[in-house]
Design a protein around this motif. Structure first.
Motif, PDB file in Angstrom:
ATOM      1  N   ASP A 125       0.876  -1.176   0.000  1.00  9.81           N
ATOM      2  CA  ASP A 125       0.000   0.000   0.000  1.00  9.81           C
ATOM      3  C   ASP A 125       0.915   1.228   0.000  1.00  9.81           C
ATOM      4  O   ASP A 125       2.136   1.100  -0.065  1.00  9.81           O
ATOM      5  N   ALA A 195      -1.378  -8.536  -0.680  1.00 14.64           N
ATOM      6  CA  ALA A 195      -1.174  -7.148  -0.265  1.00 14.64           C
ATOM      7  C   ALA A 195      -0.326  -7.112   1.001  1.00 14.64           C
ATOM      8  O   ALA A 195      -0.376  -8.022   1.815  1.00 14.64           O
ATOM      9  N   ARG A 197       1.761  -4.152   3.915  1.00 15.83           N
ATOM     10  CA  ARG A 197       1.903  -2.764   4.294  1.00 15.83           C
ATOM     11  C   ARG A 197       3.262  -2.245   3.844  1.00 15.83           C
ATOM     12  O   ARG A 197       4.255  -2.974   3.889  1.00 15.83           O
TER      13      ARG A 197
END
Ligand code: UDP
Ligand code: MG
Length: 343
Positions: A125, A195, A197
């Motif tokens: 992200d 996904a 961080r």
């Protein structure tokens, strides 16, 4: 379950502060998996600091480590290629040395590989990114996805696992101007995205500046099709059409109202405007010709100075019965494991 041989390719440029930490983190993450056989493939991309010394130490201490040290800094694309060519695993992970690609994702990525995926993409992200950089990246991805023929995923970089099938497909593309994000997307195969961080760099500093990122974006736009040339043709044709309409209007005006004093402003504006446009179009054509020029030279993507088994320099020349693959000196069959036939 059969054992998986996993190669982890790490391009390193001035990463003396990170490589050892990365090595510990990766080995610890893989140690959880009893059925994975790890091979670490480090590529020293002509670092000027103690990276090569750190790699020599790692290779001396851990038999799963191999390293290739390039003769100078060839750039991350070349370093990744060198690593992919050396990796012998059934699955290959590419990751950065700076711990921005968290090794804790590796077990999950391997699990997805076992489920039959050929590309496991780790997508970060944008947590912690500076606003300006984030906006620039967003606009780049929007532009590029509208523009080029392959899909690029915002936040998906080079951190990914590739099956042997996918690695061989990437290695079969010998182009000199390599834009890996595009190449990975171009090959396709069964793909899944995980996904994670965003992590900030632990040590050292990023080599990207706004200028280099801009050039990289430009490369991406030009690397995957000839649409800019099309645009030049359409732009030229539209201008010609406008000129013809304008000419008809001027002639009609002159015929109906008599000869007018020619408009100085119109002439200057069109000379400057058209001059600029022609220069820009020539620039685009020049970019493509430049690419052809580099491709036709067929130079190797990188040159190798040292590897763990060719320790210390060995001159890069072809002895009888020896071949040079991708810049790596390869001894005749029998001495070293087979190398892929890619230059
Ligand atoms: N890298 C490389 N050659 C270069 C520049 C970078 O091998 O010329 C490596 C670098 O050591 C790191 C990875 O590529 O492992 C990503 O580089 P960086 O962290 O500078 O890029 P960012 O994470 O900012 O995209
Ligand atoms: Mg980084």
């Amino acid at each position: 379950m059969t054992d998986v041989r996993l190669s982890v390719v790490v391009p390193c440029y001035n990463e003396e502060a990170s490589v050892e930490r990365l090595h510990v983190a990766v080995t610890a993450a893989i140690a959880e998996l009893s059925d994975v056989d790890l091979e670490m493939v480090y590529v020293d991309d002509g670092s000027a600091d103690g990276t090569l010394a750190a790699l020599r130490r790692l290779a001396a201490a851990d038999p799963s480590v191999c390293y290739t040290s390039l003769s100078r800094n060839f750039g991350k694309e070349a370093a990744m290629l060198a690593g992919l060519e050396r990796a012998s695993g059934d699955a290959v992970v590419i990751m950065d040395a700076d711990l921005q690609h968290p090794p804790r994702l590796l077990p999950h990525m391997v699990a997805l590989y076992r489920q039959g995926f050929d590309q496991v993409i780790a997508r970060r992200d944008r947590h912690g990114d500076r606003l300006l950089r984030m906006l620039a990246s967003r606009s780049f991805y929007r532009l590029v996805n509208w523009w080029i023929d392959v899909r690029l995923l915002d936040g998906a970089g080079d951190f990914r696992l590739l099956s042997r099938l996918a690695v061989d497909a990437v290695l079969a593309m010998p182009e000199y101007n390599r834009f890996s994000k595009g190449l990975f997307s171009w090959i396709g195969f069964r793909t899944v995205v995980v996904a994670h961080r965003n992590e900030s760099r632990r040590a050292g500093r990023s080599r990207w500046t706004f200028g280099t990122l801009f050039n990289y974006a430009f490369d991406g736009l030009l690397s995957f099709n000839n649409r800019p040339l099309r645009l030049a043709i359409y732009g030229g044709l539209s201008l010609t059409l406008i000129a013809v309409v304008y000419m008809a209007w001027v002639v009609a005006d002159a015929v109906s109202k008599g000869i007018d004093v020619p408009g100085y402003t119109t002439i200057i504006v069109s000379v400057i405007g058209l001059g600029g446009l022609q220069m820009a179009i020539l620039g685009v054509i020049g970019e493509y010709i430049g690419r052809i020029y580099y491709e036709t030279k067929r130079r190797p993507h990188y040159l190798v100075q040292e590897t763990e088994d060719l320790s210390r320099q060995r001159p890069l020349r072809r002895a009888a019965g020896e071949s040079v693959v991708g810049g790596l000196p390869v001894a005749p069959a029998g001495d070293t494991p087979a190398q892929p036939e890619i230059g």
